[in-house]
Design a protein around this motif. Structure first.
Motif, PDB file in Angstrom:
ATOM      1  N   TRP A  27       1.145  -1.160   0.087  1.00 53.89           N
ATOM      2  CA  TRP A  27       0.136  -0.015   0.751  1.00 53.89           C
ATOM      3  C   TRP A  27       0.685   1.494  -0.618  1.00 53.89           C
ATOM      4  O   TRP A  27       0.954   2.100  -0.448  1.00 53.89           O
ATOM      5  N   ARG A  28       1.859   1.243   0.788  1.00 52.09           N
ATOM      6  CA  ARG A  28       2.754   2.654   0.916  1.00 52.09           C
ATOM      7  C   ARG A  28       3.708   2.580  -0.390  1.00 52.09           C
ATOM      8  O   ARG A  28       3.685   3.382  -0.640  1.00 52.09           O
ATOM      9  N   GLU A  31       1.146   4.236  -2.994  1.00 49.17           N
ATOM     10  CA  GLU A  31       0.732   5.714  -2.332  1.00 49.17           C
ATOM     11  C   GLU A  31       1.838   6.363  -3.007  1.00 49.17           C
ATOM     12  O   GLU A  31       1.442   7.420  -4.258  1.00 49.17           O
ATOM     13  N   ARG A  32       3.095   5.790  -2.808  1.00 50.48           N
ATOM     14  CA  ARG A  32       4.055   6.654  -2.642  1.00 50.48           C
ATOM     15  C   ARG A  32       4.385   6.935  -4.786  1.00 50.48           C
ATOM     16  O   ARG A  32       4.975   7.722  -5.053  1.00 50.48           O
ATOM     17  N   ARG A  36      -3.024   2.687  -7.537  1.00 55.71           N
ATOM     18  CA  ARG A  36      -3.918   2.427  -6.313  1.00 55.71           C
ATOM     19  C   ARG A  36      -3.438   1.343  -6.202  1.00 55.71           C
ATOM     20  O   ARG A  36      -2.338   0.107  -6.706  1.00 55.71           O
ATOM     21  N   GLY A 124       5.228   8.864   4.422  1.00 52.13           N
ATOM     22  CA  GLY A 124       3.882   8.509   3.668  1.00 52.13           C
ATOM     23  C   GLY A 124       2.625   8.872   4.394  1.00 52.13           C
ATOM     24  O   GLY A 124       3.435   8.797   6.163  1.00 52.13           O
ATOM     25  N   GLU A 125       1.599   9.615   4.669  1.00 53.61           N
ATOM     26  CA  GLU A 125       0.806   9.395   5.280  1.00 53.61           C
ATOM     27  C   GLU A 125      -0.285   7.884   5.546  1.00 53.61           C
ATOM     28  O   GLU A 125      -1.033   8.091   6.314  1.00 53.61           O
ATOM     29  N   ARG A 126       0.321   7.408   4.714  1.00 47.11           N
ATOM     30  CA  ARG A 126      -0.532   5.813   5.052  1.00 47.11           C
ATOM     31  C   ARG A 126      -0.153   5.591   6.313  1.00 47.11           C
ATOM     32  O   ARG A 126       1.694   5.629   6.474  1.00 47.11           O
TER      33      ARG A 126
END
Length: 355
Positions: A27-28, A31-32, A36, A124-126
């Motif tokens: 996921w990270r 996102e980076r 998706r 990251g935001e996640r």
């Protein structure tokens, strides 16, 4: 491009966190790179029909081909991925399997734990999710307790440094003792739960003080493992001493053949600084543990082996009854041999083990 072909490297990588789940890392990484999750999964060989993966509830299993492709995409080696993403080694997907990327839900008692927010800062935001050993964790670096209770929570331990110190001691115990340490820590945590529920030992002293620091009362069951943790680690260390002697058929402290229950429980009370509380009833929980861990070596053999030395502290202990299998995940009460449960009525307890 077939699944066996090379995977193009992504323009941006992410810092890896040891113990992170593969789902969280994917996921990270996605996102980076403005992707998706499904796009990245297909990039490393997943079928087009693969759905999204919530890293708080599911894990992504990767076969050998998908691991290699993820390594190429992330600019890492397969060895680096396996070292950081510890769940990769548990994948049962073979190199010949057509589906090299599979999504599996975590069992309810093995959900990932959110990593320390300070460790994850700048990555990251996640959020970062870690493979759980328990349903909570201690970050020694930043002094934080992380877990789940009524949603996500993280507790700073600035005013509870003894919890961080206890975790450092626990890690040392695990290095010295090996896999058996997890069973001993689970048993010690259960002993502390018994003392807490029966209002014995530290409930008026250090445990009450910790509850006040946390701003909770006895109804906050999520806080109990945190409140009792330092004393539980002391008990686990004492259990390891006992078990090193039991492994060679000896009694506690090289005493006479047979049980030396009173001597050991008194020694644990001294280590806790609660000798009187132990004598007044705290010994019962430890005696239940001793009954489950009784010395099964015949007395005649013990007498002949009194000169045998206990297993040295730096040598891992073998798994001993009743812990021939030690689960690496799940709640303490499922690992422990002790039957009571936090928040449930306590059962009657034996006064002392049979010899």
């Amino acid at each position: 491009m077939g699944i066996d072909g090379p995977s193009a490297a992504l323009p941006r990588g992410v810092v890896m966190v040891r113990g992170e789940t593969a789902a969280s890392y994917l996921w990270r990484l996605a996102e980076r790179n403005g992707m998706r999750f499904e796009e990245l999964a297909r990039h490393i060989g997943a079928p087009r029909t693969i759905g999204a993966a919530d890293p708080s509830t599911v894990e992504v299993r990767l076969g050998p081909v998908a691991r290699r492709r993820l390594a190429e995409a992330s600019g890492r080696t397969v060895e680096e991925l396996v070292q950081a993403l510890v769940s990769l080694e548990k994948s049962r997907i073979s190199a010949r399997a057509r589906r090299q990327v599979q999504i599996e839900p975590w069992p309810d008692d093995q959900r990932p734990v959110r990593a320390c927010a300070l460790c994850a800062a700048g990555r990251g935001e996640r959020p970062v999710w870690r493979v759980p050993g328990e349903r909570w964790a201690v970050c020694v670096r930043h002094g934080r307790w992380t877990g789940t209770a009524q949603g996500l929570f993280q507790v700073g331990l600035e005013r509870l440094p003894e919890v961080v110190d206890a975790h450092v001691r626990r890690l040392r115990l695990e290095r010295r003792t090996g896999p058996f340490a997890r069973a001993l820590i689970a048993d010690a945590q259960q002993v502390a739960v018994y003392w807490w529920q029966c209002r014995q030992m530290a409930w008026r002293g250090v445990w009450r003080a910790r509850q006040e620091i946390l701003g909770v009362d006895r109804s906050a069951l999520w806080a109990v493992p945190l409140v009792v943790y330092p004393e539980a680690v002391i008990v686990a260390e004492a259990m390891a001493v006992r078990e090193r002697q039991r492994a060679v058929g000896r009694s506690f402290a090289g005493g006479p053949a047979g049980w030396s229950t009173d001597r050991w429980t008194a020694w644990v009370g001294e280590r806790l600084g609660m000798g009187q509380e132990m004598a007044d009833g705290g010994h019962r929980a430890l005696e239940a543990w001793l009954m489950a861990h009784r010395n099964t070596v015949p007395v005649v053999t013990r007498v002949a082996r009194q000169e045998d030395r206990a297993v040295p502290r730096g040598v891992p202990l073998p798994l001993l009854e009743p812990h021939r299998v030690v689960p690496q995940h799940g709640q303490w009460e499922e690992v422990s041999c002790l039957p009571w449960r936090l928040g449930s009525p306590m059962t009657s307890m034996p006064w002392r083990p049979a010899g």
